[in-house]
Design an enzyme around this catalytic site. Structure first.
Site, PDB file in Angstrom:
ATOM      1  N   ARG A 101       0.841  -1.200   0.000  1.00  0.00           N
ATOM      2  CA  ARG A 101       0.000   0.000   0.000  1.00  0.00           C
ATOM      3  C   ARG A 101       0.881   1.257   0.000  1.00  0.00           C
ATOM      4  NH1 ARG A 101      -5.097   1.837  -1.066  1.00  0.00           N
ATOM      5  NH2 ARG A 101      -6.055   3.004   0.614  1.00  0.00           N
ATOM      6  N   THR A 376     -10.109   0.504  -9.302  1.00  0.00           N
ATOM      7  CA  THR A 376      -9.043  -0.324  -8.776  1.00  0.00           C
ATOM      8  C   THR A 376      -9.074  -1.538  -9.688  1.00  0.00           C
ATOM      9  OG1 THR A 376      -9.282   0.577  -6.572  1.00  0.00           O
ATOM     10  CG2 THR A 376      -8.571  -1.708  -6.672  1.00  0.00           C
ATOM     11  N   ASN A 396      -6.230   4.470  -6.874  1.00  0.00           N
ATOM     12  CA  ASN A 396      -7.413   5.029  -6.229  1.00  0.00           C
ATOM     13  C   ASN A 396      -8.407   5.460  -7.292  1.00  0.00           C
ATOM     14  OD1 ASN A 396      -9.158   5.630  -4.226  1.00  0.00           O
ATOM     15  ND2 ASN A 396      -8.269   7.593  -3.689  1.00  0.00           N
ATOM     16  N   ASP A 418      -7.840   8.477   0.602  1.00  0.00           N
ATOM     17  CA  ASP A 418      -8.333   7.354   1.412  1.00  0.00           C
ATOM     18  C   ASP A 418      -8.100   7.570   2.905  1.00  0.00           C
ATOM     19  OD1 ASP A 418      -9.594   5.838  -0.437  1.00  0.00           O
ATOM     20  OD2 ASP A 418      -8.009   4.357  -0.680  1.00  0.00           O
ATOM     21  N   SER A 448     -10.142  -0.369   1.180  1.00  0.00           N
ATOM     22  CA  SER A 448     -11.227  -1.361   1.150  1.00  0.00           C
ATOM     23  C   SER A 448     -10.847  -2.587   0.336  1.00  0.00           C
ATOM     24  CB  SER A 448     -12.493  -0.755   0.532  1.00  0.00           C
ATOM     25  OG  SER A 448     -12.954   0.281   1.332  1.00  0.00           O
ATOM     26  N   GLY A 468     -13.755  -1.247  -6.911  1.00  0.00           N
ATOM     27  CA  GLY A 468     -15.062  -0.677  -6.581  1.00  0.00           C
ATOM     28  C   GLY A 468     -15.089   0.114  -5.297  1.00  0.00           C
TER      29      GLY A 468
HETATM   30  N1  GLY Z   1      -8.291   3.276  -3.098  1.00  0.00           N
HETATM   31  C1  GLY Z   1      -9.193   2.192  -2.967  1.00  0.00           C
HETATM   32  C2  GLY Z   1      -8.940   1.384  -1.733  1.00  0.00           C
HETATM   33  O1  GLY Z   1      -7.788   1.190  -1.394  1.00  0.00           O
HETATM   34  O2  GLY Z   1      -9.834   0.964  -1.069  1.00  0.00           O
END
Ligand code: GLY
Length: 566
Positions: A101, A376, A396, A418, A448, A468
């Site tokens: 991430r 995504t 994102n 986020d 998410s 999504g």
């Molecule tokens: N940017 C979408 C997620 O990481 O949930």
């Protein structure tokens, strides 16, 4: 051609010859493979992955090659300037999860998106240079290769270099995505990147990405250092300085992916392996499945008013917990054990009424001591040895921050959105958050993304995941219910219409024609508000069938997804 290769090529040929719509209308299953399967959001990326498997690479090798190829052929979400999560299950049952991430830059501050009066400055966390977190994808792929790779690194990056240098044809979906984003591309870039075009982009247009090919060649030759040090790192830092962004060479050198212990849960006898925080998807999915355990959805009827009501009530409570308790566990004491405690969840879901909606305003987080953009992407791979991997990766929003690094040819993410930029202020997906997900230097923003692996009787059963934003979690939840409770083929489970709710806003999003007029009336009488939308989620999954063969699950109806098996 030897005897083994003949049937393999035949199967591949058959799958190639069927257009997505033909498969969805005539077949009851997705493509079937005897040994291996790969499902991604773009046919060219799927073919690259297949080539790696056929060359003797394992599922992880193929995943690395797919990730780099998607950065070329699916620039709206495929990336080297973003991040993601990988969930892996080796044939011997070993489960591993890698967090690659993005992170907040070292000079990020809690209030960096607020004006002097403490109000959120519109768009600042969503487009442009300040919206980007430190990218993790290249380091993530490098780390996966260090630990599990079989083929040489260069073999995995070179297909992407070739696609970028030699060109590829746009799909209709990507052409439309590019057309829709023109205003932002022009607004945030100080030069004219190739994506900017006076006339519309069209399906079939051939695009050549020379700068991206050069960047990928550096990664091919130098590994992670080709991105985080030297020419590319300098290009990123210069781009940031020119547009008021924060990422420096120091941020890039410091970036490290993290192996995290997977979270494990059960559902009706199946074992579920998911990502720990900073993914919210793992915890939320396991909470939802705990709540769903006692319901006989088959008896309630697929997408019946009663089933949607129960799912909504579970989701309302779980997303309220998400907003309050979840964030990067390296920075905030996320109460993981308590949120996954069956007693906690029993109590948490005990207020659900069978025939009446609870108002979300009446739901607060539980008593224990944030919707992202749709773009995504997720892909799933199983190799002939039985190793499996699911990767969800993102910039994102569509094309992330819309900033394409000058001379680098790649987009940077807008993942900073986020974070909870201000307590209670919804992000681009309507998700809210608080202290747990506040911005801090080098902290990872809550996600998410929910790459998931399900086992049955200690054996691989399902690899799944979806894009999504906030709808990722509920899309995966429904995929699991469809294959476990309704015993659907993967094809039917993915084609089935979806619904989504997330506490706030207090509304159920439902795909058009998902439910009957009668069910609409019943849900409204129960007190639910409904909003219809064209589509929710885009799954790429693989299901192991009872005879051991593999069913590919591309989301044909909602995307250009494409699966090949042999
Ligand atoms: N940017 C979408 C997620 O990481 O949930």
């Amino acid at each position: 051609m030897n005897i083994i290769k003949l049937p393999l090529l035949f199967v591949i040929f058959l799958v190639h010859c069927q257009s997505p719509n033909v498969i969805s209308s005539l077949a009851e299953t997705g493509p079937i493979g005897n040994e291996a399967m790969i499902s991604t959001t773009h046919p060219l990326a799927t073919e690259v992955g297949l080539g790696i498997l056929q060359k003797g690479g394992n599922a992880i090798d193929a995943a690395i090659a797919v990730q780099f190829s998607l950065s070329v052929v699916y620039p709206q979400a495929g990336n080297i300037g973003g991040g993601g999560f990988a969930v892996i299950r080796l044939d011997d049952g070993t489960v591993a999860t890698l967090d690659f991430r993005e992170k907040a830059p070292q000079s990020a501050t809690k209030d960096m998106y607020l004006d002097a009066d403490g109000n959120v400055i519109k768009e600042l966390s969503k487009i442009g240079h300040l919206a980007s977190g430190v990218p993790g994808s290249v380091a993530g792929m490098w780390e996966l290769h260090q630990k599990y790779g079989q083929l040489p690194w260069a073999d995995l990056v070179s297909p992407a270099v070739n696609l970028a240098a030699n060109g590829h044809q746009l799909t209709e979906f990507t052409a439309k995505s590019l057309n829709n984003k023109q205003r932002d591309f022009i607004k945030v870039n100080s030069y004219q990147p190739w994506v900017v075009k006076e006339e519309d982009w069209n399906k079939g247009d051939t695009i050549y990405q020379k700068d991206l090919a050069t960047t990928l060649s550096l990664i091919e030759n130098k590994g992670r250092d080709g991105f985080y040090k030297g020419i590319v790192a300098d290009l990123i830092a210069t781009e940031m300085q020119s547009g008021g962004g924060l990422i420096t060479q120091k941020d890039l050198i410091a970036y490290e992916p993290i192996w995290r212990a997977a979270l494990k849960g059960t559902y009706k006898g199946f074992t579920i392996h998911v990502m720990a925080p900073p993914s919210s998807g793992g915890i939320a999915l396991l909470q939802l499945l705990q709540g769903a355990e006692k319901y006989d959805f088959k008896k309630l009827g697929h997408n019946s008013a009663q089933m949607i009501h129960i799912k909504t009530e579970l989701e309302r409570r779980v997303y309220a917990d998400r907003a309050t308790f979840l964030g990067d566990a390296d920075f905030y004491p996320v109460p993981v054990d308590q949120l996954l405690d069956p007693n906690y969840n029993k109590e948490r879901f005990s207020s659900i009424l069978e025939k009446k909606a609870t108002l979300s305003t009446e739901i607060k987080e539980g008593t224990v001591n944030v919707i992202e953009s749709i773009e995504t992407t997720h892909f799933s791979i199983v190799d002939k040895a039985g190793n499996s991997i699911g990767i969800t990766t993102t910039l994102n929003g569509n094309f992330g921050s819309a900033v394409m690094v000058k001379d680098g040819g790649f987009f940077l993410n807008n993942e900073m959105d986020d974070f909870s930029v201000k307590p209670g202020t919804p992000n681009m997906f309507g998700l809210i958050g608080g202290k747990a997900n506040a911005i801090a230097p080098e902290k990872r923003m809550l996600s998410s993304m929910t790459p998931t692996i399900v086992e049955k009787d200690g054996k691989l059963f399902l690899v799944t995941g979806s894009p999504g934003g906030s709808t990722i979690i509920t899309t995966v939840f429904q995929n699991i219910i469809n294959v476990i409770d309704f015993e659907m083929t993967l094809h039917d489970a993915i084609n089935a219409k979806r619904a989504h709710s997330q506490w706030l806003p207090d509304v159920i999003l439902i795909e058009e024609n998902a439910i009957s007029e009668e069910a609409i009336t019943t849900l409204e009488q129960m007190g639910h508000q409904l909003k219809f939308m064209p589509e929710i989620g885009k799954i790429n999954a693989i299901l192991v069938r009872p005879d051991g063969t593999l069913e590919g699950g591309p989301d044909y109806l909602r995307s250009d997804s494409y699966a090949i098996g042999y």
